[in-house]
Structures are given as structure tokens and as C-alpha cells.
Motif scaffolding. Structure first.
Motif, PDB file in Angstrom:
ATOM      1  N   PRO A 144      39.841  28.581   7.421  1.00 25.71           N
ATOM      2  CA  PRO A 144      39.461  28.411   6.013  1.00 25.71           C
ATOM      3  C   PRO A 144      37.986  28.090   5.816  1.00 25.71           C
ATOM      4  O   PRO A 144      37.386  28.484   4.818  1.00 25.71           O
ATOM      5  CB  PRO A 144      40.353  27.247   5.548  1.00 25.71           C
ATOM      6  CG  PRO A 144      41.478  27.201   6.526  1.00 25.71           C
ATOM      7  CD  PRO A 144      40.885  27.628   7.818  1.00 25.71           C
ATOM      8  N   ILE A 145      37.397  27.360   6.765  1.00 28.84           N
ATOM      9  CA  ILE A 145      35.973  27.049   6.661  1.00 28.84           C
ATOM     10  C   ILE A 145      35.146  28.328   6.764  1.00 28.84           C
ATOM     11  O   ILE A 145      34.191  28.540   6.001  1.00 28.84           O
ATOM     12  CB  ILE A 145      35.568  26.046   7.759  1.00 28.84           C
ATOM     13  CG1 ILE A 145      36.341  24.725   7.582  1.00 28.84           C
ATOM     14  CG2 ILE A 145      34.067  25.792   7.736  1.00 28.84           C
ATOM     15  CD1 ILE A 145      36.118  23.732   8.697  1.00 28.84           C
ATOM     16  N   VAL A 146      35.527  29.199   7.693  1.00 24.66           N
ATOM     17  CA  VAL A 146      34.861  30.491   7.812  1.00 24.66           C
ATOM     18  C   VAL A 146      35.059  31.310   6.532  1.00 24.66           C
ATOM     19  O   VAL A 146      34.137  31.983   6.052  1.00 24.66           O
ATOM     20  CB  VAL A 146      35.394  31.264   9.035  1.00 24.66           C
ATOM     21  CG1 VAL A 146      34.848  32.689   9.067  1.00 24.66           C
ATOM     22  CG2 VAL A 146      35.040  30.531  10.313  1.00 24.66           C
ATOM     23  N   LEU A 147      36.262  31.234   5.972  1.00 29.47           N
ATOM     24  CA  LEU A 147      36.553  31.952   4.727  1.00 29.47           C
ATOM     25  C   LEU A 147      35.662  31.470   3.587  1.00 29.47           C
ATOM     26  O   LEU A 147      35.151  32.272   2.792  1.00 29.47           O
ATOM     27  CB  LEU A 147      38.027  31.772   4.363  1.00 29.47           C
ATOM     28  CG  LEU A 147      38.574  32.634   3.222  1.00 29.47           C
ATOM     29  CD1 LEU A 147      38.451  34.108   3.552  1.00 29.47           C
ATOM     30  CD2 LEU A 147      40.019  32.261   2.923  1.00 29.47           C
ATOM     31  N   ILE A 148      35.471  30.159   3.495  1.00 27.81           N
ATOM     32  CA  ILE A 148      34.578  29.604   2.476  1.00 27.81           C
ATOM     33  C   ILE A 148      33.156  30.129   2.672  1.00 27.81           C
ATOM     34  O   ILE A 148      32.479  30.526   1.718  1.00 27.81           O
ATOM     35  CB  ILE A 148      34.608  28.062   2.513  1.00 27.81           C
ATOM     36  CG1 ILE A 148      35.981  27.543   2.055  1.00 27.81           C
ATOM     37  CG2 ILE A 148      33.506  27.476   1.630  1.00 27.81           C
ATOM     38  CD1 ILE A 148      36.152  26.054   2.211  1.00 27.81           C
ATOM     39  N   ALA A 149      32.696  30.155   3.926  1.00 26.06           N
ATOM     40  CA  ALA A 149      31.346  30.643   4.217  1.00 26.06           C
ATOM     41  C   ALA A 149      31.203  32.121   3.867  1.00 26.06           C
ATOM     42  O   ALA A 149      30.185  32.548   3.299  1.00 26.06           O
ATOM     43  CB  ALA A 149      31.024  30.416   5.692  1.00 26.06           C
ATOM     44  N   ILE A 150      32.235  32.919   4.187  1.00 25.03           N
ATOM     45  CA  ILE A 150      32.192  34.355   3.870  1.00 25.03           C
ATOM     46  C   ILE A 150      32.129  34.578   2.363  1.00 25.03           C
ATOM     47  O   ILE A 150      31.353  35.404   1.868  1.00 25.03           O
ATOM     48  CB  ILE A 150      33.416  35.067   4.474  1.00 25.03           C
ATOM     49  CG1 ILE A 150      33.312  35.095   6.004  1.00 25.03           C
ATOM     50  CG2 ILE A 150      33.539  36.482   3.928  1.00 25.03           C
ATOM     51  CD1 ILE A 150      34.546  35.647   6.684  1.00 25.03           C
ATOM     52  N   ASN A 151      32.942  33.832   1.623  1.00 24.03           N
ATOM     53  CA  ASN A 151      32.924  33.973   0.167  1.00 24.03           C
ATOM     54  C   ASN A 151      31.591  33.560  -0.424  1.00 24.03           C
ATOM     55  O   ASN A 151      31.088  34.213  -1.345  1.00 24.03           O
ATOM     56  CB  ASN A 151      34.061  33.137  -0.443  1.00 24.03           C
ATOM     57  CG  ASN A 151      35.378  33.866  -0.460  1.00 24.03           C
ATOM     58  OD1 ASN A 151      35.698  34.568  -1.411  1.00 24.03           O
ATOM     59  ND2 ASN A 151      36.152  33.720   0.604  1.00 24.03           N
ATOM     60  N   ALA A 152      31.004  32.484   0.095  1.00 26.53           N
ATOM     61  CA  ALA A 152      29.700  32.043  -0.396  1.00 26.53           C
ATOM     62  C   ALA A 152      28.631  33.099  -0.114  1.00 26.53           C
ATOM     63  O   ALA A 152      27.797  33.411  -0.976  1.00 26.53           O
ATOM     64  CB  ALA A 152      29.322  30.711   0.245  1.00 26.53           C
ATOM     65  N   ALA A 153      28.668  33.676   1.096  1.00 22.83           N
ATOM     66  CA  ALA A 153      27.689  34.705   1.451  1.00 22.83           C
ATOM     67  C   ALA A 153      27.887  35.960   0.601  1.00 22.83           C
ATOM     68  O   ALA A 153      26.912  36.570   0.141  1.00 22.83           O
ATOM     69  CB  ALA A 153      27.818  35.047   2.938  1.00 22.83           C
ATOM     70  N   ALA A 154      29.155  36.349   0.386  1.00 21.70           N
ATOM     71  CA  ALA A 154      29.430  37.538  -0.421  1.00 21.70           C
ATOM     72  C   ALA A 154      28.976  37.342  -1.859  1.00 21.70           C
ATOM     73  O   ALA A 154      28.398  38.251  -2.478  1.00 21.70           O
ATOM     74  CB  ALA A 154      30.921  37.863  -0.379  1.00 21.70           C
ATOM     75  N   LEU A 155      29.211  36.154  -2.395  1.00 25.96           N
ATOM     76  CA  LEU A 155      28.788  35.875  -3.763  1.00 25.96           C
ATOM     77  C   LEU A 155      27.262  35.873  -3.871  1.00 25.96           C
ATOM     78  O   LEU A 155      26.699  36.378  -4.859  1.00 25.96           O
ATOM     79  CB  LEU A 155      29.357  34.534  -4.228  1.00 25.96           C
ATOM     80  CG  LEU A 155      29.109  34.160  -5.692  1.00 25.96           C
ATOM     81  CD1 LEU A 155      29.644  35.240  -6.628  1.00 25.96           C
ATOM     82  CD2 LEU A 155      29.745  32.816  -6.019  1.00 25.96           C
ATOM     83  N   ALA A 156      26.587  35.327  -2.858  1.00 26.73           N
ATOM     84  CA  ALA A 156      25.122  35.344  -2.858  1.00 26.73           C
ATOM     85  C   ALA A 156      24.604  36.781  -2.809  1.00 26.73           C
ATOM     86  O   ALA A 156      23.637  37.134  -3.497  1.00 26.73           O
ATOM     87  CB  ALA A 156      24.594  34.542  -1.676  1.00 26.73           C
ATOM     88  N   PHE A 157      25.260  37.630  -2.007  1.00 24.88           N
ATOM     89  CA  PHE A 157      24.860  39.033  -1.924  1.00 24.88           C
ATOM     90  C   PHE A 157      25.081  39.742  -3.253  1.00 24.88           C
ATOM     91  O   PHE A 157      24.211  40.500  -3.727  1.00 24.88           O
ATOM     92  CB  PHE A 157      25.644  39.733  -0.814  1.00 24.88           C
ATOM     93  CG  PHE A 157      25.407  41.222  -0.757  1.00 24.88           C
ATOM     94  CD1 PHE A 157      24.225  41.731  -0.218  1.00 24.88           C
ATOM     95  CD2 PHE A 157      26.349  42.105  -1.252  1.00 24.88           C
ATOM     96  CE1 PHE A 157      24.000  43.101  -0.178  1.00 24.88           C
ATOM     97  CE2 PHE A 157      26.129  43.478  -1.216  1.00 24.88           C
ATOM     98  CZ  PHE A 157      24.954  43.979  -0.672  1.00 24.88           C
ATOM     99  N   MET A 158      26.236  39.513  -3.870  1.00 30.63           N
ATOM    100  CA  MET A 158      26.521  40.137  -5.165  1.00 30.63           C
ATOM    101  C   MET A 158      25.511  39.687  -6.221  1.00 30.63           C
ATOM    102  O   MET A 158      25.086  40.477  -7.071  1.00 30.63           O
ATOM    103  CB  MET A 158      27.941  39.776  -5.620  1.00 30.63           C
ATOM    104  CG  MET A 158      29.034  40.483  -4.856  1.00 30.63           C
ATOM    105  SD  MET A 158      29.000  42.276  -5.155  1.00 30.63           S
ATOM    106  CE  MET A 158      30.363  42.796  -4.121  1.00 30.63           C
ATOM    107  N   THR A 159      25.117  38.426  -6.158  1.00 33.36           N
ATOM    108  CA  THR A 159      24.137  37.915  -7.119  1.00 33.36           C
ATOM    109  C   THR A 159      22.788  38.602  -6.936  1.00 33.36           C
ATOM    110  O   THR A 159      22.055  38.833  -7.900  1.00 33.36           O
ATOM    111  CB  THR A 159      23.985  36.393  -6.951  1.00 33.36           C
ATOM    112  OG1 THR A 159      25.259  35.766  -7.125  1.00 33.36           O
ATOM    113  CG2 THR A 159      23.007  35.825  -7.976  1.00 33.36           C
ATOM    114  N   ALA A 160      22.468  38.951  -5.685  1.00 31.04           N
ATOM    115  CA  ALA A 160      21.194  39.608  -5.407  1.00 31.04           C
ATOM    116  C   ALA A 160      21.165  41.056  -5.905  1.00 31.04           C
ATOM    117  O   ALA A 160      20.116  41.548  -6.310  1.00 31.04           O
ATOM    118  CB  ALA A 160      20.906  39.565  -3.905  1.00 31.04           C
ATOM    119  N   VAL A 161      22.325  41.732  -5.876  1.00 27.95           N
ATOM    120  CA  VAL A 161      22.344  43.157  -6.240  1.00 27.95           C
ATOM    121  C   VAL A 161      22.846  43.402  -7.655  1.00 27.95           C
ATOM    122  O   VAL A 161      22.629  44.484  -8.216  1.00 27.95           O
ATOM    123  CB  VAL A 161      23.217  43.957  -5.252  1.00 27.95           C
ATOM    124  CG1 VAL A 161      22.650  43.866  -3.845  1.00 27.95           C
ATOM    125  CG2 VAL A 161      24.672  43.498  -5.272  1.00 27.95           C
TER     126      VAL A 161
END
Length: 464
Positions: free
Chosen positions: A384-401
Motif C-alpha cells: 500500500p505504501i508503494v501504491l500511495i507513492a505511485i498515485n502521488a507520482a501519477a497525479l503529479a505527472f497528470m498535473t504537469a501535462v
């Protein structure tokens, strides 16, 4: 090779593919996509790329799954054609730079999905489900065609970029009407009340069809509104209406999910609720969060549907919810995180981000509760910790594009107030699903009746 061998090979799908007259519509769709790309009528946007990638990935997985699951179905070839056509139409819709081309792909995808829903043609429930899906899709199709037609007429061009550029000079009334029509089109496609009936009745279709709905079809309403975001942002009333219907859908879907005894019915009701969350996220102007919701929910729910046929077990039922004090602690941590988020520049997405945080913290709590000893326990806790990190990274990427709306719909503290109401309802829901508290009989009966009204004569144990 004798006739029996040939028949067996045909049923199991081992015979090589051969073109037939039935493949012409699919080939024509593929040719149209190629022509659109070659002639410059296609463009890559963040929303379009997300929709296209989701559609292709889930469709490939579903086709591989259905090759075995529908191997004895005489209509398996028809399913494969419709599924392939749906993927092509969805990609065409995602890449279309012309509003009329987008509308055409939208309409075609709806007819293909209705055909998939009515896959078992001799079954009256399947025919009725397809008919009701066609009705709901037609309402959305008409709303979309009128909206893009009026916008193109005023702008003097069907090019989506040109329409967006001409919006500041358009009359407010026409823009508002177009925004409301786009909202109606999105509600119909996303199965938001009063259009939820088609999704709940689609349980009459085989399991692969239910999974395929999440390949950019049922969630395409979010893409549509993001693609025409300037039109939506030009009408605050349309955004408030979208936000209100999103909340209603989230509550209705979550409530019906609680009382459905069948797996597929519970998953379908959950989809209604999740589509409500996605559209209220769009209404808030948090487009990056809505796009990531579309992708994550589409992948996860397709996976759940594909596994739903194998969930029958004689093992004792375990409580699915978290027992106290976990829900209250997670709710408190989410509220604290929301207040901290106000200090950042992403506070306009506070509500969807905090709701996602709640779900991820719940997954972490479940993992910790079932933590075994040894290296396996560490892996379970780490997931779950990895899942939280993946979601945070994906959201940051979506915010950039994908930029969000220029003007947030609701202030951050207003979102905190709404978040508190959602969390209070979630804590209560956890008490129910964990067995600590029972629904009042009168409320349980009303929720059962509401769920039955959406499915009516559809058999809950639909063909898998």
C-alpha cells in the motif's frame, strides 16, 4: 483434417483469422482513424492520450480473457469484432481534432456498446438491456450533436481548437446552453442518475462486456468535459449542476453497493458512485485528478469484473470493513492532510485528492491488519505504501501535462466542509460493512427497492 476437427478449432479460436463481410465495418473504422491521422484531423492531448491508452490496454486484456471464457459461445467472433470496433472508435474519439468527428465516434461507440450489451440475443433480459442502453445513449448523442453543432456554427469552424479560441466572443446564453448539453451527454454516458438504469441492466451481458465498459466507455464523459473544459468553465451554473449530480451519484451508487448481494451488481453500483466522484472532480476544475481517476478506476474495475465469475466460495464470509478506531483515525488524518494541502497550490483539487488518500490509507490499514510474519509480512505492508507513492507520482505527472480550471468552483475550506460530510458517511459505512452496526430495516428496504428499480427484470445472476 475432418469436419469435427475443423469445428473444434473454430470453437476454441485456434483457426487463423480470415476476413469476412462482417469485418467490413471494423475495417472501415480503422481506415477512418488512419485517414483522420493522415489528414491532420487528429491531435494528441493529455485527455485524449489517457482515454486512448486506457481503451487499448483494457481491450487487449479483455480480448485475451474472452478467448477462453467465451470459447464455447457461438457469438465469440461477433464479440471480438464489436470489442475491436469499440476500441478503434474510442481512440478516434480521443484523438479527434474535429468536433463533428468526435461526435461521430461518440455515437458509433454507443451503438457498439449497445450491441455488446445485447450479446445474448435470444435472452429477453439482454434485449431489454440493449434497448434501454440505446435510449440512454441516444439522449446523450442528441445533446452532444446539438452542443457541438451550435458551437461550431457560432465559431464558424468545426475544429475544436478554433471553437475554444472563439468562446470569449460567443453569447453567454448559447455558451450556457451548450455547457448544459455537454453535461447531459456526459451524465448519460457515465450512467449518472437518472441514466443509471442502462448500466445496472447491462448485467445481462457476459462478464467481458462489463469489463470492457471501463475501457474508456462509461468513463468517457469525464474526457468529453475536459476536452471542452473552456465551454464548461464559461457557465458556473452548469458546473454547479454537474457537481450536484456527481454528489447524488456518489451517494446513490455507494448506498446500493451496500445492499447488493451479487458481485456484479455490487461492482456496477460502485461504478455509478465512482463516476459521480469523477464528474464532481471535473466540476471542481481538478482535471488532472479526474484524468487519473478515469485511468485508475478503469483498470481496477475492469480487473474486478474479470475476476467476478470466480468469486464463489464456500469459505466463511469475513467482514469487509475496518473496525474502529481505524476509520475514525483515517478520517482525522485525511482532514489534517486536507488542511495542510490548503497551503499548497493544489488546493482546488483538495476534495478528490483527500478522498483518494482515504482509500489508500484504508488499503494500508487492511494490509497491516492481515500482516503475516516474516518477509511476506514486510511485502504486504509495503504494497500500500508503494501504491500511495505511485498515485502521488501519477497525479503529479497528470498535473504537469493537464492544467486545471482557471477558476476553482468551491473554496478550499468549502471543500473541507464537504469532505467532512463524506468522511462521516464513510465512517458510518465502515461500521456497517464490518458488522459493528446494522442498517435500520426501513432504510435497508428502501435501498433494496432503489437497487431493484434500476435492474427491474434483469436477472442478478446474469450470464457469465
Amino acid at each position: 483434417m475432418n469436419a469435427i476437427t475443423m469445428t473444434t478449432n473454430t470453437a476454441t479460436g485456434t483457426r487463423g483469422w480470415r476476413a469476412s463481410i462482417a469485418d467490413v465495418p471494423v475495417l472501415a473504422l480503422g481506415a477512418l482513424l488512419a485517414v483522420a491521422i493522415a489528414t491532420g484531423n487528429a491531435s494528441v492531448t493529455a485527455a485524449g492520450a489517457a482515454l486512448s491508452a486506457l481503451s487499448l490496454l483494457v481491450t487487449i486484456v479483455v480480448l485475451a480473457f474472452s478467448r477462453r471464457q467465451l470459447r464455447a459461445d457461438p457469438r465469440s467472433a461477433s464479440f471480438a469484432r464489436l470489442a475491436t470496433g469499440l476500441a478503434i472508435a474510442t481512440v478516434l474519439m480521443g484523438l479527434a481534432a474535429d468536433a463533428l468527428l468526435l461526435a461521430a465516434a461518440w455515437i458509433v461507440s454507443g451503438r457498439l456498446m449497445a450491441g455488446l450489451i445485447g450479446h445474448v440475443g435470444e435472452w429477453s433480459e439482454a434485449r431489454d438491456a440493449a434497448r434501454r442502453a440505446n435510449i440512454a445513449f441516444t439522449v446523450g448523442d442528441i445533446a452532444l450533436v446539438v452542443a457541438v453543432g451550435s458551437l461550431a456554427s457560432i465559431a464558424g469552424s468545426t475544429d475544436i481548437a478554433a471553437i475554444k479560441a472563439a468562446l470569449p466572443a460567443m453569447p453567454a446564453l448559447e455558451t450556457t446552453v451548450a455547457a448544459f448539453l455537454l453535461v447531459i451527454a456526459a451524465l448519460a454516458r457515465c450512467a449518472i442518475p437518472p441514466f443509471s438504469n442502462w448500466l445496472m441492466r447491462s448485467l445481462a451481458a457476459p462478464t467481458p462486456v462489463s469489463a470492457l465498459m471501463h475501457a474508456g466507455f462509461v468513463n468517457a464523459g469525464g474526457f468529453l468535459l475536459i476536452q471542452f473544459a473552456p465551454v464548461l468553465e464559461a457557465s458556473l451554473n452548469a458546473r454547479y449542476a454537474l457537481f450536484a449530480t456527481g454528489i447524488v451519484a456518489a451517494l446513490v451508487g455507494s448506498a446500493i453497493m451496500l445492499v447488493r448481494a451479487d458481485i456484479k451488481g455490487s461492482l456496477a453500483a460502485s461504478t455509478v458512485g465512482q463516476m459521480g466522484f469523477m464528474l464532481l472532480t471535473v466540476a471542481l476544475g481538478a482535471y488532472p485528478a479526474a484524468l487519473w481517476h478515469m485511468i485508475a478506476h478503469g483498470l481496477f474495475k475492469a480487473w474486478l469484473f474479470l475476476g467476478s465469475a470466480g468469486t464463489i466460495s464456500s469459505a466463511p464470509t469475513r467482514a469487509k470493513g475496518l473496525s474502529q478506531p481505524w476509520p475514525a483515525l483515517i478520517a482525522l488524518a485525511t482532514i489534517i492532510g486536507g488542511i495542510a494541502l490548503i497551503q499548497t497550490e493544489q488546493a482546488h483539487a483538495l476534495l478528490p485528492v483527500c478522498l483518494a488518500l482515504t482509500a489508500l490509507l484504508s488499503a494500508l490499514a487492511v494490509a497491516l491488519r492481515a500482516l503475516p510474519r516474516g518477509p511476506l509480512g514486510a511485502a504486504v505492508a509495503l504494497a500500500p505504501i508503494v501504491l500511495i507513492a505511485i498515485n502521488a507520482a501519477a497525479l503529479a505527472f497528470m498535473t504537469a501535462v493537464q492544467p486545471g480550471a482557471a477558476q476553482p468552483l468551491i473554496s478550499p475550506y468549502g471543500q473541507i466542509a464537504i469532505l467532512s460530510l463524506f468522511l462521516a458517511g464513510w465512517v458510518w459505512q465502515q461500521r456497517i460493512v464490518s458488522g459493528q452496526q446494522a442498517l435500520p430495516p426501513a432504510l435497508f428496504a428502501r435501498m433494496i427497492h432503489a437497487g431493484n428499480a434500476l435492474t427491474s427484470s434483469t436477472n442478478a445472476n446474469a450470464k457469465d
